[in-house]
Design a protein around this motif. Structure first.
Motif, PDB file in Angstrom:
ATOM      1  N   SER A 274      -8.235   3.619  -5.791  1.00 34.30           N
ATOM      2  CA  SER A 274      -7.453   3.204  -7.124  1.00 34.30           C
ATOM      3  C   SER A 274      -6.890   2.803  -6.532  1.00 34.30           C
ATOM      4  O   SER A 274      -5.734   1.773  -7.115  1.00 34.30           O
ATOM      5  N   VAL A 275      -6.163   2.158  -4.878  1.00 35.02           N
ATOM      6  CA  VAL A 275      -5.249   1.853  -4.003  1.00 35.02           C
ATOM      7  C   VAL A 275      -5.327   0.295  -4.014  1.00 35.02           C
ATOM      8  O   VAL A 275      -5.250  -0.607  -4.811  1.00 35.02           O
ATOM      9  N   LYS A 276      -7.206   0.457  -3.858  1.00 33.93           N
ATOM     10  CA  LYS A 276      -7.693  -0.645  -3.631  1.00 33.93           C
ATOM     11  C   LYS A 276      -7.304  -1.816  -4.779  1.00 33.93           C
ATOM     12  O   LYS A 276      -6.538  -3.268  -4.830  1.00 33.93           O
ATOM     13  N   GLN A 277      -7.417  -1.232  -5.917  1.00 30.81           N
ATOM     14  CA  GLN A 277      -8.096  -1.797  -7.445  1.00 30.81           C
ATOM     15  C   GLN A 277      -5.934  -2.264  -7.342  1.00 30.81           C
ATOM     16  O   GLN A 277      -6.227  -3.682  -8.429  1.00 30.81           O
TER      17      GLN A 277
ATOM     18  N   PRO B 102      -8.155   2.152   4.534  1.00 31.67           N
ATOM     19  CA  PRO B 102      -8.312   3.213   4.907  1.00 31.67           C
ATOM     20  C   PRO B 102      -7.805   3.626   5.392  1.00 31.67           C
ATOM     21  O   PRO B 102      -6.790   4.581   6.155  1.00 31.67           O
ATOM     22  N   GLY B 103      -7.003   2.471   7.264  1.00 35.60           N
ATOM     23  CA  GLY B 103      -5.722   3.536   8.127  1.00 35.60           C
ATOM     24  C   GLY B 103      -4.408   3.160   7.166  1.00 35.60           C
ATOM     25  O   GLY B 103      -3.945   3.554   7.477  1.00 35.60           O
ATOM     26  N   TYR B 104      -3.922   2.167   6.088  1.00 36.10           N
ATOM     27  CA  TYR B 104      -2.824   2.198   5.631  1.00 36.10           C
ATOM     28  C   TYR B 104      -2.484   3.398   5.008  1.00 36.10           C
ATOM     29  O   TYR B 104      -1.485   4.036   5.236  1.00 36.10           O
ATOM     30  N   ILE B 105      -4.077   3.829   4.336  1.00 38.64           N
ATOM     31  CA  ILE B 105      -3.447   4.739   3.105  1.00 38.64           C
ATOM     32  C   ILE B 105      -3.378   6.110   4.231  1.00 38.64           C
ATOM     33  O   ILE B 105      -2.805   7.203   3.943  1.00 38.64           O
TER      34      ILE B 105
ATOM     35  N   VAL C  46       1.039  -1.094  -0.033  1.00 38.59           N
ATOM     36  CA  VAL C  46      -0.174   0.082   0.458  1.00 38.59           C
ATOM     37  C   VAL C  46       0.583   1.625   0.020  1.00 38.59           C
ATOM     38  O   VAL C  46       1.046   2.404  -1.080  1.00 38.59           O
ATOM     39  N   VAL C  47       1.692   1.236   0.960  1.00 41.98           N
ATOM     40  CA  VAL C  47       2.773   2.456   0.697  1.00 41.98           C
ATOM     41  C   VAL C  47       3.505   2.617  -0.705  1.00 41.98           C
ATOM     42  O   VAL C  47       3.503   3.408  -1.172  1.00 41.98           O
TER      43      VAL C  47
ATOM     44  N   ARG D 152      -0.234   8.333   4.671  1.00 41.57           N
ATOM     45  CA  ARG D 152      -0.928  10.178   4.118  1.00 41.57           C
ATOM     46  C   ARG D 152      -0.176  11.469   5.458  1.00 41.57           C
ATOM     47  O   ARG D 152       0.311  12.357   5.226  1.00 41.57           O
ATOM     48  N   LEU D 153       0.218  10.576   6.486  1.00 47.56           N
ATOM     49  CA  LEU D 153       0.819  11.256   8.256  1.00 47.56           C
ATOM     50  C   LEU D 153       2.622  11.424   7.928  1.00 47.56           C
ATOM     51  O   LEU D 153       2.345  12.122   8.039  1.00 47.56           O
TER      52      LEU D 153
END
Length: 111
Positions: free
Chosen positions: A31-34, A52-55, A13-14, A59-60
């Motif tokens: 978009s990330v999921k795909q 959602p947590g990974y994204i 994910v990163v 972002r943080l």
């Protein structure tokens, strides 16, 4: 889900977020999921829960990194300005010293 797969999933994910960011594409859950589902690391349901947590973590980290780089650039500019000011003051001090020495020599020679 085993810890190894979770770590691999988070790293993926990163990596995907970094890639989308570099390509100036919108980073959304879909978009990330795909892109993650192509790698078949987990089921779509598990991904919906974790993504959602990974994204948000990405972002943080990205915001903190960008903020740190911005502050570092600002400090470098301020340091450069301070060095230029110091060099200018040194030049003025040397010129003043030369003037004083010449004036003193002139006074001593008059006596």
């Amino acid at each position: 889900m085993p810890t190894e797969i979770l770590n691999t999933l988070q790293e993926l994910v990163v990596s995907i977020c970094d890639q989308l960011y570099a390509e100036r594409q919108l980073i959304t859950k879909n978009s990330v999921k795909q892109l993650v589902l192509i790698h078949e690391l987990c089921s779509e349901e598990e991904l919906d829960q974790r993504l959602p947590g990974y994204i948000n973590n990405w972002r943080l980290q990205n915001i903190n990194s960008t903020s740190s780089e911005s502050q570092l650039s600002k400090y470098k500019a301020e340091l450069l300005q301070a060095q230029q000011t110091i060099n200018h003051l040194k030049t003025e001090l040397n010129a003043l010293r030369t003037t004083i020495v010449c004036d003193l020599r002139g006074l001593l020679n008059e006596e």
